[in-house]
Every structure is written in C-alpha cells, then in structure tokens.
Scaffold this active site. Structure first.
Site, mmCIF file in Angstrom:
data_model
loop_
_atom_site.group_PDB
_atom_site.id
_atom_site.type_symbol
_atom_site.label_atom_id
_atom_site.label_comp_id
_atom_site.label_asym_id
_atom_site.label_seq_id
_atom_site.Cartn_x
_atom_site.Cartn_y
_atom_site.Cartn_z
ATOM 1 N N LEU A 229 0.933 -1.137 0.038
ATOM 2 C CA LEU A 229 0.146 0.032 0.044
ATOM 3 C C LEU A 229 0.969 1.340 -0.012
ATOM 4 O O LEU A 229 2.085 1.077 0.598
ATOM 5 C CB LEU A 229 -0.984 0.097 1.206
ATOM 6 N N PRO A 230 0.268 2.384 -0.433
ATOM 7 C CA PRO A 230 1.114 3.596 -0.342
ATOM 8 C C PRO A 230 1.234 3.884 1.216
ATOM 9 O O PRO A 230 0.398 3.869 1.996
ATOM 10 C CB PRO A 230 -0.126 4.628 -0.910
ATOM 11 N N SER B 124 3.188 2.196 2.802
ATOM 12 C CA SER B 124 3.834 0.876 3.741
ATOM 13 C C SER B 124 5.276 0.885 3.997
ATOM 14 O O SER B 124 5.516 0.076 4.803
ATOM 15 C CB SER B 124 3.259 -0.303 3.009
ATOM 16 N N GLY B 125 6.206 1.567 3.168
ATOM 17 C CA GLY B 125 7.620 1.663 3.516
ATOM 18 C C GLY B 125 8.602 0.897 2.545
ATOM 19 O O GLY B 125 9.357 0.623 2.602
ATOM 20 N N LYS B 126 7.662 0.815 1.216
ATOM 21 C CA LYS B 126 8.552 -0.078 0.008
ATOM 22 C C LYS B 126 9.641 0.695 -0.322
ATOM 23 O O LYS B 126 10.635 0.202 -0.401
ATOM 24 C CB LYS B 126 7.563 0.043 -1.168
ATOM 25 N N THR B 127 9.640 2.002 -0.614
ATOM 26 C CA THR B 127 10.829 2.736 -1.466
ATOM 27 C C THR B 127 11.866 3.005 -0.219
ATOM 28 O O THR B 127 13.149 2.590 -0.402
ATOM 29 C CB THR B 127 10.408 4.023 -1.598
ATOM 30 N N SER C 254 1.720 -1.287 -7.209
ATOM 31 C CA SER C 254 1.511 -2.276 -8.107
ATOM 32 C C SER C 254 0.155 -3.346 -7.309
ATOM 33 O O SER C 254 0.384 -4.327 -6.916
ATOM 34 C CB SER C 254 2.525 -3.342 -8.411
#
Lengths: 181, 452
Positions: A15-16, A18-21, A88
C-alpha cells in the site's frame, strides 16, 4: 565493483505509505556498499520520466508498469540489481510483470505488509488525507483496491519489525539465493 | 476454529420465529427447529442502539455509554448527538477474533458508521447518512460494491402513511443487502461474518397492526394482513440461497436485538410532568403536538423534563450541572424515588393497571459512562411509548406523535445456534442474557467449551 553476469529484479509491492521505497533504498545501500551495481526505480521517478503523464486507472497502471518492467528487464540482463518500488495493486498486473522479467532475469516479489489504518496514520505524503476527502480518484486502499500477493517470495511486516530487521531479512534471502556477499 | 455467520434480524421476536411462522419458513424453520434455541433477554433499554453493540461486545449500555440513538450532552438543555461507532471503546467480537487471525465480514451492525478499521471487510449500518459518505472498510470496498450493485441502501422511510411505498422500499433494500452479502461471502476471505437486516424492524413498525390480531387497531381481512409473513418468507428464501453458497460446515447464529409487540398508545410524558408540578412551561402551547423546546420551559421552576421514544428518558434540572439548575445534587436520589412512586401510580386511559418501571442508570449497570439520562422509564412494560410533545388535551394518544408506528419494542428476542455438523445439543435452552452472547459465540467458534 563486482560484476554479476546477470542481475535480478526485486519488486516491492504494498500500500502507499507501507515503506516500500524506504526498504528498497536501504537494501540498495547495503548492496552498493558490497560493490554491486544497483538501481532503484520507484513510482515518483517513473512517473516523471519513462511514464510521464501516466494515470491511475487500472488500465493506465498496467501500461505504466509494463514500461517499468521492460526497463527493469533490460537493466537486469546487463548485470544490474534492480529494486523496483511500486504499489502495483493488482495481482494480474504483477503476474504480467513477472512474466516479462523472468524471460531474462530472476524476479523476486517482496510484499511490504502494513495494515491500511497504519498507512493512513503514517500518511507520509498527505495523500491519504486528500483521498479520504475525495480529492484524489483511484487511490489504492481508499477508492481502489489493493490485492495482496498470494504467494510472495518475501513478506516483510513494517509494523512489527524495524527497517533494519526487514532489510536484513531481504539481504539474507538474496544472499542465500544469489550468493551475494 | 469454526467458520461462523451471524444472521441478525433486527427486532425479530420469538413469537414469529419460534412459533407462529416457524412452520412456514423452510430455512429459518429448519435452523431454529434443529438448532439450540434461546429466548434472548435484551439490554436496558431494548433499543437497536445500544442492543447490537451490547451483544457484540458483551458489555452493558452503561459500560458502552450508549443509551439509545439520541443522547443529551450532560448539563445542557439543547445539545444532543446521535451515538455512532466513534463512541465504541469496547471490543466487538470481530476484533477479538481478528486478534486470532480471523478475517471478518461485518455488514449493517449498528452502530458501525463511520466505518472503523477491522481485519476484514465492513459496510456500515442504517445510521449512515447516505451512500455519498465513506461507509466501508477498507474504503475502496465502497467503489467495488457500487460498481456492481449501485448505491448501497441503508434504510427505508417507514413512518409514512403510504404503506405500499414502505413495502416496495423494504423488498428492494433487503434484496440488495443479500446480493451484496453473497458477493462478499463468495469473493472475500472470511472466517466470521455478522450481518444485520434492519428491514425486519421497519417491517414491524410499519405493518404490525395489520398482522397482529391482538393489536387494538387490527382489522381482520385488511389489505396488508399478509405483508409480515410474506416478508419473512422472502427473507427466508434469501437466507436459504445464501447458505447454499457458503461452506457447508459454517456455524449459523440467528439472532435479534429485541422483540416487538403491539403499541397500545403513547403517554404524553411532559404534560404529565407538568401536571405533577415537576415541569413548568412559560406559556401554554399553541397547538397540539408541539415539540418541547428549551426556550418554552421556565427553568427556574422546573425540576424534571422528559424525552419521548420507545422508552422515556427523564432529565433532572440539577443545580451546578444544568445552566439554570434548581435541584440540589444531594436531593436527586430522593427525587428519583419520588418520581418512581408517582410513575407506578399511573393507570391506563380506562383505569387499567400499568406495569411501569423506572430506573436510575446506576441501578442497572456496573459502570455508567457517557451521557446517561437521570432516569429510564418504561411505561406499562413498554406497551405504551412515550410522547415527548405537548399541547394535547389528553395524556393518552392513540398514535405515535412522530408518525405512523404501531409496534413497540419488547424485552425478548431470539438467539439460535445451528451447527450443520450436529455437534451441539438442539432444543429449547431457556433464556439467555444479551450480555452473554459474545462469549457464547466465541465458545462455539473457538471450540472451547470452557470459555463460558
């Protein structure tokens, strides 16, 4: 500089907020420190460059990620470790990405798990607030769904575990699978 | 752990489900016939809000701070609010199960607007203002639902004379609810589901006198005599169709929040308080049925005023609490006892003896949170509702002063546990208190008979 004959693609989905980047950048730093060639591609960069003007409907997201997948594939086949950080949200689109990339390089799906309420609380870019007010259409988690991966290669929980712990988990996985050291 | 679904029928009384219509209902009849049947004793007060949340949390209305729909802000003459989900501080069963990893689908359980995060999916209840508001968790579910089923219908207008319109609205609403429910139960991951159909309550309020032969206004052979049985049969088919599409070993709980019975009339509570000298108006009302507004009251000479509804709330004009309070706080307990004595003396319009009961909240609950009334009054064991309006030439109204409504709430609802795997003993099990239901459900879902 260490040179891999063939790189691989690590695809962070979640989710936006969530800490991906954040995770991708931290993983990239460690890999770079080890001497590998690494590229981080995220939504902010892609939408300003290769996908300029891309929208957020299901079809627009599919086309946008199709482009990203091809860029990642080209980099990976030339020995670069590519860390892609994209919401995504749709399973079928992620399947398409996997198929594009796996024709030439390994693909690792990382599910960055963070419950929606926590993402809303974090709201690092203030986008949830706008989406909840109805000011942003097609916002994943608010007006558009997020379909969690059913069988990801790695799951990291950004509520229960720290950035360092999650980065370590990813690095350990990559070390085991690709002999990264 | 067992998969379970709760089918909540708001206002369904044992009289209908266990007795009079049982043999006409193929699915519900089988579920209650082969299930473990309880008569469910509702909360004080037996009102939709708080009753469903009492059931879902196992806490009393006092602990929840929910005493009905409307709440007066303590110490105010004119500030009030409608209780909503943001007031709930206790843990409903779906959150308890969520801690054990269970995904839930919650649809229409009062009060669940505004929607709060749960592990799973939620559509809020009939207090949702309208479909333009955010009413699902996760928020995107709203779009998914509306793309398939159009704007979600939360309630019908039922206090109107046009009964055909009420019936049409009821069928449309319930049809849509079951379509949405079926979609969720067959497309989402879940281990527990709780659905409440508010249409049952609206049906009773709009059509009770047409069906109930004991209702003072029942006319045999009327146009709407079969509406209540027809709706239950329609509901029965929907439930049957739904149960066919979910895993066969699912535990089924059939439950209501309170019962229903004939309304004998409405007692004009503020006029009674005025006659008894507890309430003083600045001037006579100009027309019958006027709402009692704070600026009509001579607060310097008023000790008590009341609200209408299925039960009446009395508020005491306490010195130091209300802006123009005149009752010393130390005199409040004595005043409450005095009022109780007076209330007990009230007889019906023909001199019939009433069973009127009144309580201070602290007598009913271990903890009294939120904005409780000073007294809760049930006229003639709920058979007479309270009319809060003034200007009438009598204390006894034949009609609800707020629009057509011929049913009142009753203390007893239903609770049935049906296990398709036949691991539980079936038959009548007597009375169960609404506060015990959460634990009872968990006991069966977690398969731990030691919990209760």
């Amino acid at each position: 500089m260490k040179h891999l004959n063939k790189g691989f693609v690590v695809w962070f989905t979640g989710l936006p907020g969530s800490g991906k980047t954040t995770l991708a950048k931290n993983v990239a730093k460690i890999l770079r420190d080890k001497g590998y060639r690494v590229e981080v591609i995220d939504g902010d960069w892609a939408r300003k460059t290769i996908s300029l003007g891309a929208g957020y409907t299901r079809e627009e997201r599919r086309i946008h990620l199709h482009r990203v997948a091809w860029v990642a594939r080209l980099l990976a086949r030339n020995g670069v470790i590519v860390l892609c950080s994209f919401v995504s949200p749709y399973r079928d689109v992620r399947k398409m990405i996997r198929e594009i990339i796996e024709e030439e390089a390994p693909f690792i799906e990382v599910y960055v798990y963070c419950p929606l309420e926590e993402c809303i609380r974090r709201d690092p870019k203030g986008l949830y607030k706008k989406a909840l007010r109805g000011e942003i259409k097609h916002f994943t988690g608010i007006s558009d769904p997020y379909e969690p991966p059913e069988n990801p290669d790695i799951v990291v929980d950004t509520v229960k575990y720290s950035i360092e712990e999650n980065v370590e988990k990813i690095i350990n996985y990559l070390a085991k699978r690709f002999g990264i050291n | 752990m067992r998969r379970a679904i709760v089918i909540g029928l708001d206002c369904a009384p044992p009289r209908i489900l266990y007795d009079e219509l049982r043999n006409e209902l193929n699915v519900l009849g089988k579920l209650v016939g082969e299930g473990q049947r309880y008569i469910m004793r509702s909360s004080h007060p037996p009102i939709t809000i708080p009753a469903w949340m009492v059931m879902a949390t196992g806490k009393t209305p006092g602990e929840l701070g929910l005493y009905g729909f409307r709440h007066r802000v303590l110490g105010s003459y004119d500030k009030m609010y409608i209780a909503d989900s943001t007031r709930i501080r206790e843990e409903p069963i779906w959150n308890t199960l969520g801690k054990h990893g269970v995904n839930s689908i919650v649809v229409g359980v009062p009060p669940s607007y505004p929607p709060r995060p749960i592990k799973g999916y939620l559509i809020s209840d009939f207090i949702t203002p309208d479909h333009t508001k955010r009413y699902t968790w996760p928020p995107w579910l709203k779009k998914e639902i509306e793309n398939r089923f159009g704007p979600y219908i939360f309630d019908v207008v039922f206090r109107i004379e046009d009964r055909d319109k009420v019936a049409k609205g009821l069928w449309e609403m319930t049809e849509q609810h079951f379509k949405v429910l079926e979609y969720l139960l067959t497309n989402k991951k879940w281990g527990f589901a709780w659905f409440v159909e508010i249409g049952v309550d609206r049906l009773h309020h709009a059509f009770w006198k047409y069906w109930d032969r004991n209702h003072p206004k029942h006319v045999s052979g009327n146009k709407y005599e079969q509406i209540i049985p027809s709706y239950y049969k329609f509901l029965d088919e929907k439930i049957g169709s739904l149960l066919e599409k979910i895993p066969k070993d699912t535990l089924v709980f059939i439950v209501s929040d309170h019962g229903a019975k004939a309304m004998k009339g409405a007692f004009v509570v503020n006029q009674w308080l005025e006659e008894k000298g507890y309430l003083k108006l600045k001037k006579k009302p100009e027309k019958p049925g006027e709402d009692l507004k704070p600026n009509m009251i001579d607060w310097d000479h008023t000790k008590v005023w009341g609200w209408g509804g299925y039960y009446s709330r009395f508020f005491i004009n306490v010195k130091g609490r209300e802006p123009n309070g005149i009752v010393e706080p130390s005199d409040v307990p004595e005043l409450i006892e005095e009022l109780k004595d007076e209330l007990r003396k009230i007889k019906g319009p023909n001199g019939e003896v009433w069973n009127t009961k009144a309580y201070a909240p602290r007598e009913l609950y271990p903890v009294v949170k939120g904005d409780p009334p000073d007294m809760m009054v049930y006229f003639d064991d709920l058979s007479w509702r309270a009319a809060g309006t003034i200007g009438w030439n009598t204390l006894y109204l034949e009609e609800n002063d707020k629009g057509p409504d011929d049913a009142v709430h009753d203390w007893y609802g239903v609770f049935t546990i049906y296990d398709p795997e036949e691991t539980i003993e079936s038959g009548d099990k007597g009375i169960i208190d609404i506060h015990r239901i959460k634990d009872k459900m968990i006991q069966y879902i977690m398969e731990d008979k030691k919990i209760v």
